[in-house]
Design a protein around this motif. Structure first.
Motif, PDB file in Angstrom:
ATOM      1  N   PHE A 285       0.834  -1.195   0.000  1.00 50.47           N
ATOM      2  CA  PHE A 285       0.000   0.000   0.000  1.00 50.47           C
ATOM      3  C   PHE A 285       0.877   1.257   0.000  1.00 50.47           C
ATOM      4  N   ILE A 286       1.907   1.243   0.839  1.00 52.67           N
ATOM      5  CA  ILE A 286       2.818   2.399   0.893  1.00 52.67           C
ATOM      6  C   ILE A 286       3.438   2.645  -0.472  1.00 52.67           C
ATOM      7  N   SER A 287       3.891   1.565  -1.120  1.00 54.09           N
ATOM      8  CA  SER A 287       4.614   1.775  -2.373  1.00 54.09           C
ATOM      9  C   SER A 287       3.664   2.249  -3.471  1.00 54.09           C
ATOM     10  N   ILE A 288       2.392   1.873  -3.385  1.00 53.25           N
ATOM     11  CA  ILE A 288       1.445   2.346  -4.397  1.00 53.25           C
ATOM     12  C   ILE A 288       1.116   3.817  -4.166  1.00 53.25           C
ATOM     13  N   VAL A 289       0.972   4.201  -2.891  1.00 53.96           N
ATOM     14  CA  VAL A 289       0.647   5.594  -2.588  1.00 53.96           C
ATOM     15  C   VAL A 289       1.840   6.498  -2.882  1.00 53.96           C
ATOM     16  N   ALA A 290       3.028   6.050  -2.513  1.00 53.21           N
ATOM     17  CA  ALA A 290       4.193   6.939  -2.581  1.00 53.21           C
ATOM     18  C   ALA A 290       4.684   7.124  -3.998  1.00 53.21           C
ATOM     19  N   ARG A 291       4.711   6.065  -4.777  1.00 51.69           N
ATOM     20  CA  ARG A 291       5.139   6.108  -6.169  1.00 51.69           C
ATOM     21  C   ARG A 291       6.587   6.525  -6.369  1.00 51.69           C
ATOM     22  N   ASN A 292       7.316   6.718  -5.247  1.00 50.61           N
ATOM     23  CA  ASN A 292       8.720   7.081  -5.432  1.00 50.61           C
ATOM     24  C   ASN A 292       9.491   6.457  -4.287  1.00 50.61           C
TER      25      ASN A 292
END
Lengths: 381, 369
Positions: A285-292
């Motif tokens: 979830f974090i990696s999808i939200v952050a995108r960077n």
């Protein structure tokens, strides 16, 4: 997704391909393998041996203004205890300097009229104790140990004089599950939860962010791969890695650190798998939200390791926190897993503990994976 | 030379702060965490759930139970009627302890026999158990003193008079909050510096930087400046809040504190840049940060004392900058330590900083692939 493109090959085949691709990526860049296997071993070794709340050989300054038989007996009582290594100070000023230099943690001081008051029937001889209160928790333990040493001296003394030596009320404490209060037995299972939160989230936090950054996710999206397949394809290899790390940690806890394990193995495997899913789901979830990758890694550090360390009941008691903060801890999945691990390791299968905590973890895992799925679809449309 | 360094530092700031998400994650979370963790991190227990199995029911027994309930540390959640209920209450963690007062409690007390009270404690969390037990011991000792003075028995031959210096009420928050200051500063500085070079390596711009007229030392300084600025700014805000919002006493000098902070930042930035120079991808840099950060926090004396560790781990903590900074912070906050008395904490920090910065500078040049 909306256009009914002709599908080539079955879903299983596509997913198999994705899993293979992700596995190859893991093998080529060994840092994921290091995260899954090296990190838990190193951390468990350092903490298992390094972290202890059981104080031993507390440095203590012992000052008797008028040394005599009584003060020698009291000194011996502290010297025999493994909790203290007492040093005799010539006077209070020296002892005070030692306390300020951190050479000792506490001072035991017998004033010059100590012996006189001790032998007078109607007077109580005051024993002055000064502790360095900076580390409040240790200071409290030190006080309790000093009191125990003083008590045993007093008992010996009255018994030698042929008097009964009991207090009006005597407390007989029985400590279940960990009678010697070995702090390692509770710290090591807790550490497994803290470490696996970190590892689970780290493993997945960076993968999606990396694909966003490199633009390969868009490339993947134009293939017939569906979102479910994509998510499962991402999760399965890291789940396998994470379970490997978990098995290693549990094996070390039982065979290296000698923590007793009283529960059932199958419950441990099941709850561990569920817990790992919560951690992986959160990372995803974090990696999808952050995108960077930069933002993803910072969020992963902030939302996984530190809350698992501070808000899970690992070291700090949840019941003593303010109400609003206790509510916040319900979001930390490590909180549930730590209770489960403590119970499985030290108490056995207690259904009343296992059920609610397992269900809570299930809810968190479902939430994060469903949220990831929604978020990834939205961000594409 | 300085012109070039400043230009590089400005570019670093832009890279860091351009994206609103990374701007937020650098500033927001540390402040939120200070708030949350400062309330969370305490060893002082309150509202410990206890169950009472009072088989006596007389006045003295009630007075003892009232003492437990009135202390603020304990909260009675159940009254037990049968012996068999004890294990259920403890197993299910309905209560942390059971206070078992036997049927002859008051009779024993009045006839000057030892009146035994049994305490059954859940030892799954051994630290909480030990603290709860020490509270219980104190309460019983107070009860005894009162009983002895109100009932004409002989005075006890000796009493203990305890004082705690620097923290008279033994509030563990005073001990924990300065530690949280150190942790949050370390996390921010490590992330800012450790990822800076690795990111450029991954994108290939670091090679371009190396062929510019910039000397490696200049690159090093340019990369270190954002860490310093962000570290000092956040550290100042956090310390201000610690004193104002959490009422932690501040006994020492601000100047001594800032010298300590500067040296700590130097060592943290050195380690961060060294990790960054060693890593070839961002993922490796993040892994490196974790491999350093987690042991650095746990082996710093933040929550568990260094003196309790086995000797080889104690030796290991000598290379941990957090160890020294913890002593500096707690010394300045609570003891009012002077510059001279903290010298032995200052020079190791400076040494760690110089060694790691030199290593990072060397690695910039020599680790090409």
């Amino acid at each position: 997704m909306s256009s009914p493109t002709p599908r080539r090959g079955s879903g299983w085949m596509r997913m198999g391909g994705l899993i293979r691709k992700e596995s190859l990526q893991i093998i080529r860049d060994p840092s994921s393998i290091a995260i899954a296997f090296l990190l838990p071993v190193v951390l468990l070794l350092i903490f298992g041996y390094g972290v202890s709340l059981n104080a031993k050989h507390i440095p203590l300054a012992f000052v008797a203004d008028a040394p005599d038989m009584e003060s020698a007996a009291l000194y011996a009582s502290f010297n025999h205890s493994t909790y203290f290594s007492p040093q005799i100070a010539p006077n209070l000023a020296t002892a005070t300097r030692w306390l300020l230099n951190r050479r000792v943690d506490a001072i035991v001081h017998l004033p010059s009229d100590f012996a006189a008051q001790l032998s007078t029937a109607n007077q109580s001889a005051p024993l002055q104790v000064i502790v360095n209160g900076i580390d409040a928790n240790q200071a409290r333990l030190t006080q309790a140990y000093i009191q125990a040493g003083w008590q045993s001296w007093l008992t010996n003394r009255t018994q030698a004089a042929g008097q009964s030596a009991h207090q009006p009320v005597e407390l007989a404490a029985r400590i279940w599950f960990n009678p010697e209060l070995r702090s390692r037995d509770y710290l090591v299972p807790g550490l497994i939860a803290v470490i696996m939160t970190l590892i689970g989230a780290l493993l997945t936090a960076l993968v999606m962010a990396r694909e966003w950054e490199r633009g390969t996710l868009e490339a993947l999206m134009v293939t017939p791969v569906q979102i479910n397949e994509l998510l499962i394809g991402k999760l399965v290899p890291y789940f396998v890695l994470g379970m490997g790390g978990m098995a290693l940690s549990v094996a070390m806890a039982v065979w290296l650190f000698g923590v007793p394990f009283l529960g059932s193995w199958w419950i441990l495997v099941l709850t561990s798998a569920l817990f790992l899913l919560t951690a992986l789901g959160m990372g995803l979830f974090i990696s999808i939200v952050a995108r960077n990758q930069f933002v993803a890694s910072l969020i992963a550090i902030i939302t996984t390791f530190l809350p698992a360390f501070m808000l899970s009941g690992f070291i700090f008691d949840i019941g003593s926190m303010p109400g609003w903060l206790q509510n916040l801890t319900y979001l930390v999945s490590a909180r549930y897993f730590i209770v489960i691990l403590h119970t499985l390791f030290l108490a056995g299968d207690v259904a009343a503990i296992l059920w609610p905590n397992t269900l809570a973890m299930l809810a968190i895992a479902v939430f994060f994976i469903a949220a990831s799925r929604r978020k990834i679809r939205k961000s594409l449309e | 030379m300085w012109q070039r360094i400043i230009a590089l530092a400005i570019k670093e700031f832009q890279a860091l702060l351009r994206d609103p998400k990374s701007r937020f994650v650098i500033v927001g979370p540390p402040l939120i965490q200070l708030l949350v963790f400062s309330f969370a991190a305490t060893f002082d227990l309150s509202n410990i759930p206890i169950a009472v199995y009072n088989q006596d029911g007389g006045q003295a027994a009630q007075a003892l139970v009232a003492r437990f309930e009135g202390s603020g540390h304990f909260k009675s959640v159940a009254n037990i009627q049968r012996e068999s209920e004890i294990s259920r209450v403890i197993d299910d963690q309905k209560a942390l302890m059971v206070l078992n007062i036997g049927p002859r409690f008051e009779a024993d007390l009045l006839s000057n026999q030892p009146a035994t009270v049994q305490l059954i404690i859940d030892g799954r969390n051994s630290n909480t158990a030990a603290i709860a037990l020490s509270y219980a011991n104190t309460l019983v000792a107070d009860f005894n003193t009162q009983w002895q003075t109100s009932h004409p028995l002989r005075a006890p031959p000796s009493v203990i008079v305890t004082r705690a210096w620097f923290n008279p009420n033994l509030e563990s928050r005073w001990f924990i909050v300065p530690g949280i200051v150190a942790i949050l500063m370390l996390v921010v500085v490590m992330v800012v510096t450790a990822l800076s070079v690795a990111r450029e390596r991954e994108q290939g711009t670091f090679d371009q930087l190396l062929v510019t007229p910039l000397h490696p030392v200049e690159i090093l300084i340019g990369k270190a400046i954002p860490g310093f600025v962000i570290g000092f700014t956040e550290g100042s805000i956090i310390i201000f809040l610690a004193v104002k919002a959490f009422a932690v006493p501040f006994e020492g000098h601000l100047l001594t504190l800032y010298i300590g902070m500067g040296l700590f930042l130097l060592s943290a930035i050195g380690i961060g840049l060294m990790i960054s120079a060693l890593a070839t991808t961002l993922q490796q840099a993040v892994l490196g940060v974790f491999l350093f950060l987690v042991p650095a926090i746990i082996l710093s004396g933040f929550a568990t004392p260094i003196a309790n560790m086995p000797p080889f781990v104690q030796d290991l903590t000598l290379i941990n900058p957090m160890r020294y900074f913890m002593i500096i912070l707690r010394g300045i906050f609570l003891e009012g330590s002077s510059f001279q008395s903290l010298q032995n904490q200052f020079w190791p920090l400076a040494l760690i900083g110089i060694v790691t910065l030199a290593a990072a500078g060397w690695l910039f040049r020599h680790r090409m692939n």
